[in-house]
Design a protein around this motif. Sequence first.
Motif, PDB file in Angstrom:
ATOM      1  N   ALA A  93      59.045 100.997  53.436  1.00 43.64           N
ATOM      2  CA  ALA A  93      58.602  99.917  52.557  1.00 43.64           C
ATOM      3  C   ALA A  93      58.489  98.625  53.355  1.00 43.64           C
ATOM      4  O   ALA A  93      59.335  98.334  54.209  1.00 43.64           O
ATOM      5  N   SER A  94      57.448  97.859  53.063  1.00 43.75           N
ATOM      6  CA  SER A  94      57.264  96.577  53.743  1.00 43.75           C
ATOM      7  C   SER A  94      56.633  95.574  52.782  1.00 43.75           C
ATOM      8  O   SER A  94      56.104  95.940  51.734  1.00 43.75           O
ATOM      9  N   GLY A  95      56.722  94.300  53.160  1.00 45.98           N
ATOM     10  CA  GLY A  95      56.036  93.261  52.411  1.00 45.98           C
ATOM     11  C   GLY A  95      56.813  92.639  51.270  1.00 45.98           C
ATOM     12  O   GLY A  95      56.241  91.892  50.476  1.00 45.98           O
ATOM     13  N   SER A  96      58.118  92.921  51.190  1.00 45.73           N
ATOM     14  CA  SER A  96      58.898  92.338  50.098  1.00 45.73           C
ATOM     15  C   SER A  96      60.129  91.634  50.641  1.00 45.73           C
ATOM     16  O   SER A  96      60.782  92.141  51.543  1.00 45.73           O
ATOM     17  N   SER A  97      60.439  90.488  50.052  1.00 51.14           N
ATOM     18  CA  SER A  97      61.659  89.780  50.419  1.00 51.14           C
ATOM     19  C   SER A  97      62.817  90.141  49.487  1.00 51.14           C
ATOM     20  O   SER A  97      63.948  89.742  49.716  1.00 51.14           O
ATOM     21  N   SER A  98      62.502  90.888  48.435  1.00 48.99           N
ATOM     22  CA  SER A  98      63.542  91.307  47.494  1.00 48.99           C
ATOM     23  C   SER A  98      64.233  92.559  48.014  1.00 48.99           C
ATOM     24  O   SER A  98      63.642  93.348  48.757  1.00 48.99           O
ATOM     25  N   SER A  99      65.460  92.741  47.574  1.00 50.86           N
ATOM     26  CA  SER A  99      66.179  93.951  47.974  1.00 50.86           C
ATOM     27  C   SER A  99      65.591  95.154  47.236  1.00 50.86           C
ATOM     28  O   SER A  99      65.084  95.034  46.131  1.00 50.86           O
ATOM     29  N   ILE A 100      65.675  96.284  47.890  1.00 49.25           N
ATOM     30  CA  ILE A 100      65.125  97.524  47.330  1.00 49.25           C
ATOM     31  C   ILE A 100      66.227  98.261  46.591  1.00 49.25           C
ATOM     32  O   ILE A 100      67.280  98.531  47.166  1.00 49.25           O
ATOM     33  N   ASN A 101      65.989  98.546  45.363  1.00 49.43           N
ATOM     34  CA  ASN A 101      66.985  99.262  44.571  1.00 49.43           C
ATOM     35  C   ASN A 101      66.777 100.767  44.743  1.00 49.43           C
ATOM     36  O   ASN A 101      66.765 101.255  45.854  1.00 49.43           O
ATOM     37  N   THR A 102      66.574 101.476  43.669  1.00 44.35           N
ATOM     38  CA  THR A 102      66.427 102.922  43.766  1.00 44.35           C
ATOM     39  C   THR A 102      65.119 103.295  44.465  1.00 44.35           C
ATOM     40  O   THR A 102      64.073 102.696  44.215  1.00 44.35           O
ATOM     41  N   MET A 103      65.210 104.270  45.337  1.00 39.67           N
ATOM     42  CA  MET A 103      64.042 104.864  45.974  1.00 39.67           C
ATOM     43  C   MET A 103      64.040 106.344  45.647  1.00 39.67           C
ATOM     44  O   MET A 103      65.092 106.934  45.395  1.00 39.67           O
ATOM     45  N   GLY A 104      62.854 106.919  45.655  1.00 43.96           N
ATOM     46  CA  GLY A 104      62.809 108.329  45.310  1.00 43.96           C
ATOM     47  C   GLY A 104      61.550 109.028  45.764  1.00 43.96           C
ATOM     48  O   GLY A 104      60.608 108.391  46.249  1.00 43.96           O
ATOM     49  N   TRP A 105      61.588 110.334  45.638  1.00 48.32           N
ATOM     50  CA  TRP A 105      60.448 111.186  45.947  1.00 48.32           C
ATOM     51  C   TRP A 105      60.038 111.948  44.693  1.00 48.32           C
ATOM     52  O   TRP A 105      60.892 112.459  43.956  1.00 48.32           O
ATOM     53  N   TYR A 106      58.747 112.004  44.481  1.00 54.14           N
ATOM     54  CA  TYR A 106      58.152 112.751  43.374  1.00 54.14           C
ATOM     55  C   TYR A 106      57.094 113.673  43.968  1.00 54.14           C
ATOM     56  O   TYR A 106      56.660 113.476  45.102  1.00 54.14           O
ATOM     57  N   ARG A 107      56.680 114.655  43.213  1.00 57.01           N
ATOM     58  CA  ARG A 107      55.623 115.543  43.700  1.00 57.01           C
ATOM     59  C   ARG A 107      54.714 115.972  42.557  1.00 57.01           C
ATOM     60  O   ARG A 107      55.131 115.998  41.403  1.00 57.01           O
ATOM     61  N   GLN A 108      53.489 116.284  42.939  1.00 56.76           N
ATOM     62  CA  GLN A 108      52.519 116.736  41.960  1.00 56.76           C
ATOM     63  C   GLN A 108      51.725 117.893  42.538  1.00 56.76           C
ATOM     64  O   GLN A 108      51.018 117.730  43.543  1.00 56.76           O
ATOM     65  N   ALA A 109      51.890 119.047  41.917  1.00 61.20           N
ATOM     66  CA  ALA A 109      51.147 120.228  42.319  1.00 61.20           C
ATOM     67  C   ALA A 109      49.829 120.284  41.542  1.00 61.20           C
ATOM     68  O   ALA A 109      49.718 119.682  40.469  1.00 61.20           O
ATOM     69  N   PRO A 110      48.842 120.992  42.054  1.00 62.61           N
ATOM     70  CA  PRO A 110      47.551 121.079  41.362  1.00 62.61           C
ATOM     71  C   PRO A 110      47.708 121.586  39.932  1.00 62.61           C
ATOM     72  O   PRO A 110      48.377 122.600  39.694  1.00 62.61           O
ATOM     73  N   GLY A 111      47.139 120.858  38.998  1.00 55.84           N
ATOM     74  CA  GLY A 111      47.173 121.258  37.602  1.00 55.84           C
ATOM     75  C   GLY A 111      48.485 120.990  36.892  1.00 55.84           C
ATOM     76  O   GLY A 111      48.651 121.391  35.735  1.00 55.84           O
ATOM     77  N   LYS A 112      49.403 120.325  37.568  1.00 55.51           N
ATOM     78  CA  LYS A 112      50.707 120.051  36.962  1.00 55.51           C
ATOM     79  C   LYS A 112      50.972 118.551  36.926  1.00 55.51           C
ATOM     80  O   LYS A 112      50.334 117.769  37.640  1.00 55.51           O
ATOM     81  N   GLN A 113      51.937 118.180  36.108  1.00 54.26           N
ATOM     82  CA  GLN A 113      52.321 116.780  36.024  1.00 54.26           C
ATOM     83  C   GLN A 113      53.205 116.398  37.210  1.00 54.26           C
ATOM     84  O   GLN A 113      53.871 117.254  37.807  1.00 54.26           O
ATOM     85  N   ARG A 114      53.190 115.128  37.532  1.00 50.23           N
ATOM     86  CA  ARG A 114      54.067 114.637  38.588  1.00 50.23           C
ATOM     87  C   ARG A 114      55.514 114.779  38.119  1.00 50.23           C
ATOM     88  O   ARG A 114      55.841 114.458  36.979  1.00 50.23           O
ATOM     89  N   GLU A 115      56.373 115.260  39.023  1.00 46.20           N
ATOM     90  CA  GLU A 115      57.774 115.453  38.668  1.00 46.20           C
ATOM     91  C   GLU A 115      58.687 114.797  39.697  1.00 46.20           C
ATOM     92  O   GLU A 115      58.345 114.666  40.871  1.00 46.20           O
TER      93      GLU A 115
END
Length: 115
Positions: free
Chosen positions: A24-46
């Motif tokens: 992450a770049s471009g912010s002077s604010s502290s970063i709270n929660t970070m995470g990973w999500y994924r989206q398979a073809p034809g499915k919702q992002r999870e």
Amino acid sequence: QVQLVESGGGLVQAGGSLRLSCAASGSSSSINTMGWYRQAPGKQRELVATITSGGRTNYVDSVKGRFTISRDNAKNTVYLQMNSLKAEDTAVYYCRAHIGGYDYWGQGTQVTVSS
């Protein structure tokens, strides 16, 4: 302007490993929660995994014991170590960060697991 830049995706055989990174770049604010999500073809992002600024982690059941999320606060970077990959892990993986009251997303990185 906050930017999240992901890297580390690719093609791997079932049982193999990959490590994703998101800086992450471009912010002077502290970063709270970070995470990973994924989206398979034809499915919702999870949700795949999240980590708070204090290091508390959360995983979707399907990746527990195989994936590990971590972060380097000094580098504003979050990682996802993925081991014992399965064909069903194939998806576009997105990084998300909560910064200054807003949610930001990366552009996504493709992970393809061949069986």
